[in-house]
Design an enzyme around this catalytic site. Structure first.
Site, PDB file in Angstrom:
ATOM      1  N   HIS A  93       0.849  -1.138   0.018  1.00 42.35           N
ATOM      2  CA  HIS A  93      -0.005  -0.152  -0.112  1.00 42.35           C
ATOM      3  C   HIS A  93       0.834   1.285  -0.009  1.00 42.35           C
ATOM      4  O   HIS A  93       2.098   1.129   0.800  1.00 42.35           O
ATOM      5  CB  HIS A  93      -0.939   0.050   1.182  1.00 42.35           C
ATOM      6  CG  HIS A  93      -1.899   1.042   1.160  1.00 42.35           C
ATOM      7  ND1 HIS A  93      -1.706   2.325   1.516  1.00 42.35           N
ATOM      8  CD2 HIS A  93      -3.311   0.942   0.800  1.00 42.35           C
ATOM      9  CE1 HIS A  93      -2.818   2.957   1.446  1.00 42.35           C
ATOM     10  NE2 HIS A  93      -3.765   2.189   0.848  1.00 42.35           N
ATOM     11  N   GLU A 165      -3.788   2.123  -7.539  1.00 43.24           N
ATOM     12  CA  GLU A 165      -4.155   3.079  -6.416  1.00 43.24           C
ATOM     13  C   GLU A 165      -3.273   4.118  -6.783  1.00 43.24           C
ATOM     14  O   GLU A 165      -2.057   4.229  -6.296  1.00 43.24           O
ATOM     15  CB  GLU A 165      -3.910   2.775  -5.148  1.00 43.24           C
ATOM     16  CG  GLU A 165      -4.963   1.705  -4.545  1.00 43.24           C
ATOM     17  CD  GLU A 165      -5.346   1.693  -3.160  1.00 43.24           C
ATOM     18  OE1 GLU A 165      -6.578   1.846  -3.066  1.00 43.24           O
ATOM     19  OE2 GLU A 165      -4.424   1.618  -2.486  1.00 43.24           O
TER      20      GLU A 165
HETATM   21  C1  PEP Z   1      -6.759   3.419   0.212  1.00 44.45           C
HETATM   22  O1  PEP Z   1      -5.957   4.178   1.099  1.00 44.45           O
HETATM   23  O2  PEP Z   1      -6.290   2.232  -0.144  1.00 44.45           O
HETATM   24  C2  PEP Z   1      -7.745   3.896  -0.328  1.00 44.45           C
HETATM   25  C3  PEP Z   1      -8.183   3.690  -1.453  1.00 44.45           C
HETATM   26  O3  PEP Z   1      -8.309   5.121   0.601  1.00 44.45           O
HETATM   27  P1  PEP Z   1      -9.328   6.155  -0.093  1.00 44.45           P
HETATM   28  O4  PEP Z   1     -10.466   5.321  -0.519  1.00 44.45           O
HETATM   29  O5  PEP Z   1      -9.698   6.878   1.315  1.00 44.45           O
HETATM   30  O6  PEP Z   1      -8.821   7.305  -0.934  1.00 44.45           O
END
Ligand code: PEP
Length: 256
Positions: A93, A165
């Site tokens: 992450h 992400e």
């Molecule tokens: C994350 O940190 O994996 C994430 C997707 O956070 P958020 O949905 O708050 O952007």
């Protein structure tokens, strides 16, 4: 293919709060098929919650784990200790990459350790804002993807879940922006193409790819309809029960 909705609770909720949340979540869940609902509570909550949940309805993920199974590693929790408690583990992450300084080599070992212990890794990849601005998005994604998967055998590849992400879209990042569907589609394409080139079309087809970054009930449907997206990794909105349930409902509708 199943749709995955994964809630990452990060450093939130005590054991008691996690238990109450899960109790309420199960009561509010719609009936569904072909949908995998997963929550990632703090490590401390995993053991009690594993006794509480019905795994047919809800699965647990660890937010981290250590790459060695045992030994002199003060403060760590190994995937061998998590074995049996969780079905998934979030690995790589961005908060671990950038705040806790985990590099691709460490992430590679963690992915392998999770698989060795029968836990499916959710390998997170994604560029930071400056990498996008300098046109380095594709290189970053490829490096993180191939780095993380380097020790995964062809037979184990389908066990890995990839989460795209973009770091600049994560809600807790200062000045976070929403990723547009075309930006997400482009990145998912890079991931899929890299997987095809490296492992072949047949193997690549079996890999689940999620999107995460400020997902909410108002944008979940849009992200879920992007070709190649098999689900969502949800941070902030997963802490708010009705929002998480709404996202699950939306996933169910998109699938129908
Ligand atoms: C994350 O940190 O994996 C994430 C997707 O956070 P958020 O949905 O708050 O952007």
């Amino acid at each position: 293919m199943k749709t995955y909705i994964v809630g990452n609770w990060k450093l939130n909720f005590t054991v008691g709060e996690s238990s109450i949340y899960l109790h309420k979540l199960v009561k509010s869940l719609p009936s569904y098929r072909n949908l995998e609902v997963v929550v990632a509570p703090s490590t401390l909550s995993l053991q009690p919650l594993s006794l509480q949940i019905d795994r047919k309805r809800i699965k647990l993920a660890a937010q981290n784990g250590f790459y060695r199974d045992y030994g002199a590693f003060t403060g760590e929790v190994s995937f061998s200790q998590l074995r049996g408690l969780v079905d998934y583990a979030i690995i790589g992450h961005s908060e671990r990459r950038y705040i806790l300084k985990e590099d691709d080599k460490t992430i590679q070992k963690k992915v392998a350790a999770a698989i060795r212990n029968k836990i499916r890794p959710i390998l997170c990849v994604g560029e930071i804002e400056s990498e996008r601005a300098f046109g380095e998005t594709a290189d970053t994604i490829k490096d993180q993807l191939l780095g993380g998967l380097a020790d995964v055998s062809d037979d184990d590849l389908s066990k890995v879940i990839i989460a795209y992400e973009p770091v600049w879209a994560i809600s807790s990042v200062k000045g976070a922006k929403l990723a547009s569907p075309s930006e997400v589609a482009e990145a998912i394409d890079i991931i899929r193409q890299t997987l095809i080139e490296t492992y072949g079309a047949e193997a690549a087809k079996k890999i689940t790819v999620l999107f995460g970054g400020s997902v909410s009930p108002s944008n979940a449907g849009g992200y879920l309809t992007i070709p190649g997206v098999n689900g969502l990794l949800v941070g902030g909105a997963s802490l708010i029960l009705h929002e998480f349930v709404d996202i699950i409902e939306i996933a169910k509708k998109v699938q129908a």
